[in-house]
Design a protein around this motif. Structure first.
Motif, PDB file in Angstrom:
ATOM      1  N   PRO A  38      29.433  27.243 -13.440  1.00 27.06           N
ATOM      2  CA  PRO A  38      29.596  25.822 -13.761  1.00 27.06           C
ATOM      3  C   PRO A  38      30.864  25.526 -14.548  1.00 27.06           C
ATOM      4  N   GLY A  39      31.505  26.565 -15.089  1.00 22.40           N
ATOM      5  CA  GLY A  39      32.722  26.372 -15.871  1.00 22.40           C
ATOM      6  C   GLY A  39      32.433  25.692 -17.200  1.00 22.40           C
ATOM      7  N   GLY A  40      33.461  25.497 -17.973  1.00 17.23           N
ATOM      8  CA  GLY A  40      33.331  24.801 -19.242  1.00 17.23           C
ATOM      9  C   GLY A  40      32.465  25.533 -20.249  1.00 17.23           C
ATOM     10  N   GLU A  41      31.860  24.774 -21.161  1.00 19.11           N
ATOM     11  CA  GLU A  41      31.057  25.354 -22.234  1.00 19.11           C
ATOM     12  C   GLU A  41      29.777  26.000 -21.719  1.00 19.11           C
ATOM     13  N   GLN A  42      29.287  25.564 -20.565  1.00 22.38           N
ATOM     14  CA  GLN A  42      28.043  26.110 -20.015  1.00 22.38           C
ATOM     15  C   GLN A  42      28.217  27.481 -19.375  1.00 22.38           C
ATOM     16  N   GLU A  43      29.424  27.832 -19.026  1.00 19.98           N
ATOM     17  CA  GLU A  43      29.668  29.008 -18.181  1.00 19.98           C
ATOM     18  C   GLU A  43      28.989  30.264 -18.704  1.00 19.98           C
ATOM     19  N   ARG A  44      29.141  30.582 -19.972  1.00 17.43           N
ATOM     20  CA  ARG A  44      28.615  31.842 -20.503  1.00 17.43           C
ATOM     21  C   ARG A  44      27.094  31.911 -20.460  1.00 17.43           C
ATOM     22  N   SER A  45      26.426  30.766 -20.617  1.00 17.88           N
ATOM     23  CA  SER A  45      24.960  30.777 -20.632  1.00 17.88           C
ATOM     24  C   SER A  45      24.371  31.152 -19.275  1.00 17.88           C
ATOM     25  N   PHE A  46      25.154  31.001 -18.212  1.00 14.48           N
ATOM     26  CA  PHE A  46      24.650  31.338 -16.875  1.00 14.48           C
ATOM     27  C   PHE A  46      24.923  32.787 -16.479  1.00 14.48           C
ATOM     28  N   VAL A  47      25.582  33.563 -17.337  1.00 11.09           N
ATOM     29  CA  VAL A  47      25.894  34.955 -17.023  1.00 11.09           C
ATOM     30  C   VAL A  47      24.717  35.826 -17.454  1.00 11.09           C
ATOM     31  N   ASN A  48      24.104  36.523 -16.490  1.00 11.12           N
ATOM     32  CA  ASN A  48      22.965  37.382 -16.825  1.00 11.12           C
ATOM     33  C   ASN A  48      23.439  38.780 -17.211  1.00 11.12           C
ATOM     34  N   SER A  76      21.143  33.724 -18.711  1.00 13.50           N
ATOM     35  CA  SER A  76      21.175  34.517 -19.944  1.00 13.50           C
ATOM     36  C   SER A  76      19.900  34.395 -20.763  1.00 13.50           C
ATOM     37  N   CYS A  77      19.010  33.466 -20.424  1.00 12.76           N
ATOM     38  CA  CYS A  77      17.790  33.253 -21.215  1.00 12.76           C
ATOM     39  C   CYS A  77      16.819  34.413 -21.044  1.00 12.76           C
ATOM     40  N   HIS A  78      16.061  34.687 -22.104  1.00 15.21           N
ATOM     41  CA  HIS A  78      15.070  35.758 -22.056  1.00 15.21           C
ATOM     42  C   HIS A  78      13.829  35.275 -21.316  1.00 15.21           C
ATOM     43  N   ASP A  79      13.255  36.169 -20.504  1.00 11.77           N
ATOM     44  CA  ASP A  79      12.098  35.813 -19.673  1.00 11.77           C
ATOM     45  C   ASP A  79      10.929  35.293 -20.507  1.00 11.77           C
ATOM     46  N   ALA A  80      10.654  35.955 -21.637  1.00  9.44           N
ATOM     47  CA  ALA A  80       9.522  35.550 -22.466  1.00  9.44           C
ATOM     48  C   ALA A  80       9.731  34.146 -23.035  1.00  9.44           C
ATOM     49  N   HIS A  81      10.983  33.816 -23.374  1.00 12.50           N
ATOM     50  CA  HIS A  81      11.274  32.475 -23.894  1.00 12.50           C
ATOM     51  C   HIS A  81      11.060  31.424 -22.811  1.00 12.50           C
ATOM     52  N   VAL A  82      11.508  31.712 -21.601  1.00  9.33           N
ATOM     53  CA  VAL A  82      11.330  30.769 -20.500  1.00  9.33           C
ATOM     54  C   VAL A  82       9.853  30.462 -20.306  1.00  9.33           C
TER      55      VAL A  82
END
Length: 203
Positions: free
Chosen positions: A18-28, A57-63
């Protein structure tokens, strides 16, 4: 395994950065841009819930913990006789979410794990058949994350409809009927419920 109403697991679907500030959160953890898809399926291999709203990048248990599914189970299924989900060891053991013993000691615990694995593998097979049927889920979805989430959910709905209408190229999945539940009067926590099930059904 008594009172099982679904199997819980997650998979990753690749998406365009997605680029921008969101980019890193989508990297697993495999350094790919993905959306986490958390889903449950029933005994016929149909999706019974799906959540495709979280970056890779989110943890499975948190989701799971912040999901509507978890909230519903907390409010309606604290008594295991009303139904439990089966999940793997990344999830916490809860009264409504049975996970395997990490270090089984007794024969009952070993048999519990064997039965648990045999049933829970259903959701992994469903993910495999789902991705084979909809090839867009194998490759990178080249849309903005919000639209990717919608595509993923629509593919799950179409998969269920394909099963309902007996469309070709979907392998039928059959799971043995479950035993009836007995009464549990102990402390209502995940480990207590799991110990009761192991003792009552696998000793």
């Amino acid at each position: 395994m008594p009172c099982v109403i679904g199997c819980l697991d997650r998979t990753h679907v690749k998406v365009l950065s997605p680029g921008g500030e969101q980019e890193r959160s989508f990297v697993n953890r495999k350094h790919q841009h993905t959306i986490i898809v958390q889903a449950t399926c029933d005994h016929k291999g149909r999706f019974s819930s799906i959540n495709a709203a979280w970056p890779g990048s989110c943890h499975d248990a948190h989701v799971f913990r912040v999901s509507e599914l978890c909230r519903h189970m907390e409010e309606n299924h604290q008594d295991y006789q009303r139904g439990v989900l089966l999940g793997d060891s990344v999830y916490p053991c809860r009264p409504f979410l049975m996970t395997p013993y990490l270090n089984p000691v007794t024969d009952a615990e070993v048999r519990f794990n064997t039965a648990h694995t045999g049933i829970r593998n259903l959701i992994e097979r469903v993910f495999g058949m789902w991705k084979r049927k909809f090839h867009v889920l194998h490759s990178e979805i080249r849309m903005k994350p919000a639209k990717c989430s919608k595509v993923i959910v629509v593919c799950a709905i179409l998969y269920n409809l394909a099963l309902l209408w007996k469309e070709p190229d979907v392998v039928d999945v059959v799971v043995d009927e479950q035993p009836a539940a007995d009464t549990y009067t102990g402390q209502m926590d995940g480990r207590g419920v799991r110990a009761h099930i192991a003792s009552a059904y696998f000793s």
